[in-house]
Design a protein around this motif. Sequence first.
Motif, mmCIF file in Angstrom:
data_model
loop_
_atom_site.group_PDB
_atom_site.id
_atom_site.type_symbol
_atom_site.label_atom_id
_atom_site.label_comp_id
_atom_site.label_asym_id
_atom_site.label_seq_id
_atom_site.Cartn_x
_atom_site.Cartn_y
_atom_site.Cartn_z
ATOM 1 N N ILE A 3 5.592 -5.775 -47.540
ATOM 2 C CA ILE A 3 5.049 -4.439 -47.326
ATOM 3 C C ILE A 3 3.536 -4.497 -47.212
ATOM 4 O O ILE A 3 2.917 -3.794 -46.398
ATOM 5 C CB ILE A 3 5.474 -3.511 -48.476
ATOM 6 N N GLU A 4 2.899 -5.369 -48.021
ATOM 7 C CA GLU A 4 1.445 -5.495 -47.983
ATOM 8 C C GLU A 4 0.963 -5.987 -46.621
ATOM 9 O O GLU A 4 -0.029 -5.500 -46.072
ATOM 10 C CB GLU A 4 0.959 -6.453 -49.080
ATOM 11 N N GLN A 5 1.693 -6.967 -46.054
ATOM 12 C CA GLN A 5 1.317 -7.493 -44.744
ATOM 13 C C GLN A 5 1.456 -6.419 -43.658
ATOM 14 O O GLN A 5 0.596 -6.279 -42.786
ATOM 15 C CB GLN A 5 2.185 -8.698 -44.393
ATOM 16 N N ILE A 6 2.557 -5.686 -43.742
ATOM 17 C CA ILE A 6 2.773 -4.621 -42.762
ATOM 18 C C ILE A 6 1.663 -3.583 -42.840
ATOM 19 O O ILE A 6 1.121 -3.139 -41.819
ATOM 20 C CB ILE A 6 4.147 -3.954 -42.985
ATOM 21 N N ASN A 11 -3.041 -0.811 -40.740
ATOM 22 C CA ASN A 11 -4.364 -0.260 -41.016
ATOM 23 C C ASN A 11 -5.379 -0.628 -39.948
ATOM 24 O O ASN A 11 -6.434 0.006 -39.836
ATOM 25 C CB ASN A 11 -4.864 -0.748 -42.387
ATOM 26 N N ILE A 12 -5.084 -1.651 -39.163
ATOM 27 C CA ILE A 12 -5.981 -2.059 -38.084
ATOM 28 C C ILE A 12 -5.886 -1.096 -36.898
ATOM 29 O O ILE A 12 -6.860 -0.866 -36.184
ATOM 30 C CB ILE A 12 -5.640 -3.491 -37.613
ATOM 31 N N ILE A 13 -4.697 -0.513 -36.702
ATOM 32 C CA ILE A 13 -4.427 0.270 -35.495
ATOM 33 C C ILE A 13 -5.402 1.427 -35.281
ATOM 34 O O ILE A 13 -5.941 1.578 -34.176
ATOM 35 C CB ILE A 13 -2.967 0.778 -35.499
ATOM 36 N N PHE A 16 -8.607 0.703 -33.386
ATOM 37 C CA PHE A 16 -8.550 0.487 -31.939
ATOM 38 C C PHE A 16 -8.597 1.805 -31.170
ATOM 39 O O PHE A 16 -8.998 1.847 -30.017
ATOM 40 C CB PHE A 16 -7.274 -0.275 -31.571
ATOM 41 N N PHE A 17 -8.153 2.878 -31.819
ATOM 42 C CA PHE A 17 -8.092 4.169 -31.141
ATOM 43 C C PHE A 17 -9.096 5.176 -31.715
ATOM 44 O O PHE A 17 -9.008 6.365 -31.442
ATOM 45 C CB PHE A 17 -6.667 4.724 -31.239
ATOM 46 N N ASN A 18 -10.033 4.647 -32.531
ATOM 47 C CA ASN A 18 -11.125 5.462 -33.072
ATOM 48 C C ASN A 18 -10.585 6.699 -33.787
ATOM 49 O O ASN A 18 -11.030 7.827 -33.545
ATOM 50 C CB ASN A 18 -12.091 5.881 -31.951
ATOM 51 N N LYS A 166 4.849 -13.176 -34.499
ATOM 52 C CA LYS A 166 4.107 -12.599 -35.612
ATOM 53 C C LYS A 166 2.812 -13.375 -35.839
ATOM 54 O O LYS A 166 2.776 -14.376 -36.547
ATOM 55 C CB LYS A 166 4.962 -12.594 -36.874
ATOM 56 N N SER A 167 1.778 -12.870 -35.212
ATOM 57 C CA SER A 167 0.447 -13.472 -35.313
ATOM 58 C C SER A 167 -0.568 -12.344 -35.292
ATOM 59 O O SER A 167 -0.509 -11.470 -34.420
ATOM 60 C CB SER A 167 0.209 -14.433 -34.144
ATOM 61 N N GLN A 168 -1.488 -12.361 -36.236
ATOM 62 C CA GLN A 168 -2.512 -11.317 -36.281
ATOM 63 C C GLN A 168 -3.323 -11.300 -34.996
ATOM 64 O O GLN A 168 -3.642 -10.227 -34.453
ATOM 65 C CB GLN A 168 -3.437 -11.553 -37.468
#
Length: 257
Positions: A3-6, A11-13, A16-18, A166-168
């Motif tokens: 869950i932490e990885q997900i 949280n990065i998304i 990207f879309f400000n 699955k790669s960051q």
Amino acid sequence: MSIEQIENWLNIIPEFFNVKEKNTFLALSSHEFYFALNINKNDDKPLLLIRDEFEWITISIVYDDPKQLKDLKNFITMKNNPSLKDLLSILNSLDPNYKTKLVKRTEKNGDCKYIEIRSYITNRIDGYLINRLIIETEGTRQEIFKKKTDNFEKPVFILTQLSIPKSQEKFNDALKQSQTLYLFLSNLRGQVAFAVPKRDKTQEMQSSYNALVKMLNEAQKRNLISPQNRRELEKQWRTNSEMKQEIVTRLEAILKN
């Protein structure tokens, strides 16, 4: 994935879309998440679907609501829409791994499955095919409604779908590729308004007057009208809007002689 990885990936998304607003994610299950610029039942924007699928992460831009589909359909079928070319240009620039699909989402006892009905390589589709898929999506919804089964079923139109390892790094690259398209689709009305310039009535009037003066000068030069008639026609054109077209038509007929 844990869950932490997900959560770290999700949280990065918004970056990207400000997007800074809260409640931009909607969890469908422990491995399936929707992202939207603003999750709202009355929102006609598409959704970004993130699915955790064993060795893969699947990123899709989906339309699963009639309001969303209606907005896209109106954009696709709008006559003389210059922004449609821009949308198709973005789609045609994607690599062949992107797919456009019509699927049926089924859910029973918390188990979610996607049944593929149609699938195309995204960079080969055009406005006609997108419209046909939307119509078929609407038809599938009606068929599901008539069946009235106990299982939850829902047609989903997937404009683009990409599955990656699955790669960051690959995940970030995929988001960058989706960014332009997703932001474009999230503001279709704005795209049309931007592409269609407002009419400059003053400039149009000046152009029409210049054309009238040329005809009057030509008619007088060829002795087809007298200087007095020229002045009268010009005055009528400037002072009586209902006479404008009639005067132009009369001059065109005179100049044909």
